[in-house]
Design a protein around this motif. Sequence first.
Motif, PDB file in Angstrom:
ATOM      1  N   PHE A  20      49.041  39.027  43.528  1.00  0.00           N
ATOM      2  CA  PHE A  20      48.240  37.863  43.144  1.00  0.00           C
ATOM      3  C   PHE A  20      48.277  37.664  41.637  1.00  0.00           C
ATOM      4  N   VAL A  21      48.140  38.740  40.863  1.00  0.00           N
ATOM      5  CA  VAL A  21      48.174  38.632  39.396  1.00  0.00           C
ATOM      6  C   VAL A  21      49.531  38.097  38.947  1.00  0.00           C
ATOM      7  N   ARG A  22      50.605  38.563  39.543  1.00  0.00           N
ATOM      8  CA  ARG A  22      51.936  38.055  39.188  1.00  0.00           C
ATOM      9  C   ARG A  22      52.063  36.571  39.490  1.00  0.00           C
ATOM     10  N   SER A  23      51.446  36.125  40.574  1.00  0.00           N
ATOM     11  CA  SER A  23      51.511  34.702  40.927  1.00  0.00           C
ATOM     12  C   SER A  23      50.760  33.842  39.902  1.00  0.00           C
ATOM     13  N   ILE A  24      49.747  34.407  39.266  1.00  0.00           N
ATOM     14  CA  ILE A  24      49.015  33.694  38.217  1.00  0.00           C
ATOM     15  C   ILE A  24      49.896  33.564  36.984  1.00  0.00           C
ATOM     16  N   ASP A  25      50.580  34.649  36.656  1.00  0.00           N
ATOM     17  CA  ASP A  25      51.437  34.677  35.471  1.00  0.00           C
ATOM     18  C   ASP A  25      52.672  33.806  35.625  1.00  0.00           C
TER      19      ASP A  25
ATOM     20  N   ASP B 116      36.586  35.902  63.152  1.00  0.00           N
ATOM     21  CA  ASP B 116      35.147  35.807  63.393  1.00  0.00           C
ATOM     22  C   ASP B 116      34.530  37.142  63.819  1.00  0.00           C
ATOM     23  N   ASP B 117      35.372  38.087  64.192  1.00  0.00           N
ATOM     24  CA  ASP B 117      34.892  39.404  64.620  1.00  0.00           C
ATOM     25  C   ASP B 117      34.758  40.391  63.456  1.00  0.00           C
ATOM     26  N   VAL B 118      35.125  39.954  62.250  1.00  0.00           N
ATOM     27  CA  VAL B 118      35.115  40.823  61.073  1.00  0.00           C
ATOM     28  C   VAL B 118      33.976  40.402  60.152  1.00  0.00           C
ATOM     29  N   LYS B 119      33.264  41.385  59.587  1.00  0.00           N
ATOM     30  CA  LYS B 119      32.084  41.123  58.753  1.00  0.00           C
ATOM     31  C   LYS B 119      32.399  40.444  57.424  1.00  0.00           C
ATOM     32  N   VAL B 120      33.607  40.592  56.933  1.00  0.00           N
ATOM     33  CA  VAL B 120      33.977  40.057  55.617  1.00  0.00           C
ATOM     34  C   VAL B 120      35.156  39.099  55.766  1.00  0.00           C
ATOM     35  N   PRO B 121      35.302  38.174  54.826  1.00  0.00           N
ATOM     36  CA  PRO B 121      36.499  37.327  54.872  1.00  0.00           C
ATOM     37  C   PRO B 121      37.734  38.190  54.603  1.00  0.00           C
ATOM     38  N   VAL B 122      38.817  37.877  55.267  1.00  0.00           N
ATOM     39  CA  VAL B 122      40.048  38.659  55.162  1.00  0.00           C
ATOM     40  C   VAL B 122      40.977  37.979  54.166  1.00  0.00           C
ATOM     41  N   PHE B 123      41.299  38.669  53.092  1.00  0.00           N
ATOM     42  CA  PHE B 123      42.116  38.124  52.009  1.00  0.00           C
ATOM     43  C   PHE B 123      43.370  37.418  52.523  1.00  0.00           C
ATOM     44  N   GLN B 124      44.089  38.053  53.415  1.00  0.00           N
ATOM     45  CA  GLN B 124      45.349  37.498  53.901  1.00  0.00           C
ATOM     46  C   GLN B 124      45.152  36.232  54.732  1.00  0.00           C
ATOM     47  N   LYS B 125      43.940  35.992  55.217  1.00  0.00           N
ATOM     48  CA  LYS B 125      43.704  34.888  56.143  1.00  0.00           C
ATOM     49  C   LYS B 125      42.750  33.827  55.603  1.00  0.00           C
ATOM     50  N   ASP B 126      42.257  34.010  54.391  1.00  0.00           N
ATOM     51  CA  ASP B 126      41.291  33.079  53.811  1.00  0.00           C
ATOM     52  C   ASP B 126      41.661  32.861  52.348  1.00  0.00           C
ATOM     53  N   GLY B 127      42.090  31.661  52.023  1.00  0.00           N
ATOM     54  CA  GLY B 127      42.561  31.351  50.676  1.00  0.00           C
ATOM     55  C   GLY B 127      41.476  30.972  49.686  1.00  0.00           C
ATOM     56  N   ALA B 128      40.209  31.100  50.046  1.00  0.00           N
ATOM     57  CA  ALA B 128      39.124  30.705  49.155  1.00  0.00           C
ATOM     58  C   ALA B 128      39.116  31.587  47.898  1.00  0.00           C
ATOM     59  N   MET B 129      38.695  31.009  46.790  1.00  0.00           N
ATOM     60  CA  MET B 129      38.685  31.703  45.509  1.00  0.00           C
ATOM     61  C   MET B 129      37.682  32.856  45.481  1.00  0.00           C
TER      62      MET B 129
ATOM     63  N   ARG C 158      39.778  36.421  43.921  1.00  0.00           N
ATOM     64  CA  ARG C 158      40.827  35.622  43.275  1.00  0.00           C
ATOM     65  C   ARG C 158      40.286  35.015  41.981  1.00  0.00           C
ATOM     66  N   GLU C 159      39.074  34.482  42.071  1.00  0.00           N
ATOM     67  CA  GLU C 159      38.455  33.843  40.910  1.00  0.00           C
ATOM     68  C   GLU C 159      38.265  34.829  39.757  1.00  0.00           C
ATOM     69  N   ARG C 160      37.759  36.005  40.059  1.00  0.00           N
ATOM     70  CA  ARG C 160      37.511  37.013  39.018  1.00  0.00           C
ATOM     71  C   ARG C 160      38.832  37.499  38.410  1.00  0.00           C
ATOM     72  N   LEU C 161      39.859  37.656  39.227  1.00  0.00           N
ATOM     73  CA  LEU C 161      41.167  38.062  38.716  1.00  0.00           C
ATOM     74  C   LEU C 161      41.734  37.008  37.768  1.00  0.00           C
ATOM     75  N   MET C 162      41.621  35.749  38.153  1.00  0.00           N
ATOM     76  CA  MET C 162      42.127  34.671  37.296  1.00  0.00           C
ATOM     77  C   MET C 162      41.380  34.645  35.967  1.00  0.00           C
ATOM     78  N   GLU C 163      40.082  34.821  36.017  1.00  0.00           N
ATOM     79  CA  GLU C 163      39.266  34.842  34.800  1.00  0.00           C
ATOM     80  C   GLU C 163      39.672  36.009  33.896  1.00  0.00           C
ATOM     81  N   ALA C 164      39.890  37.181  34.482  1.00  0.00           N
ATOM     82  CA  ALA C 164      40.287  38.354  33.699  1.00  0.00           C
ATOM     83  C   ALA C 164      41.639  38.122  33.021  1.00  0.00           C
ATOM     84  N   ILE C 165      42.568  37.523  33.729  1.00  0.00           N
ATOM     85  CA  ILE C 165      43.885  37.251  33.155  1.00  0.00           C
ATOM     86  C   ILE C 165      43.760  36.252  32.007  1.00  0.00           C
TER      87      ILE C 165
END
Length: 148
Positions: free
Chosen positions: A142-147, A72-85, A97-104
Amino acid sequence: MDDCCQIAESELASLHCPLCHQKGKRVQLITLKALLTPSALQSLDPQLSYAFCSNANCTVVYYCDQQTFDKDDVKVPVFQKDGAMGVPVCYCFGWTRERLMEAIRENQNPVQYISEQVQADRCGCEVNNPQGSCCLGNVTTFVRSIDA
């Protein structure tokens, strides 16, 4: 600007998170100054050395022996701590995450694109990425996990 994807030897020293006890990586003060909320920034002690906790199950993002800063003290969501797309994996170039999946799915190579941007010295991970260092490892994993 320094090459944000190169970690100085002095930054490899680690501390243990006071909440989860996982080893973290030191982050530059500029990272905290850029990403802490105004109220959290008011309590930052610039004389201290801080580390980043990447444990997804821990609410602490930055810490030192005397102080912690939570999600809550950080201005942006933290990738390692927030699984949202919609959470950035690459903060400098807006790859969620969403944009990476779309690109793949469209047979694009986001890792190559981001690598080219880094090589062109366009990244600013030390002020954009909460972990304070290059995101290419996160993107590649993350890209490897998609593949998979």
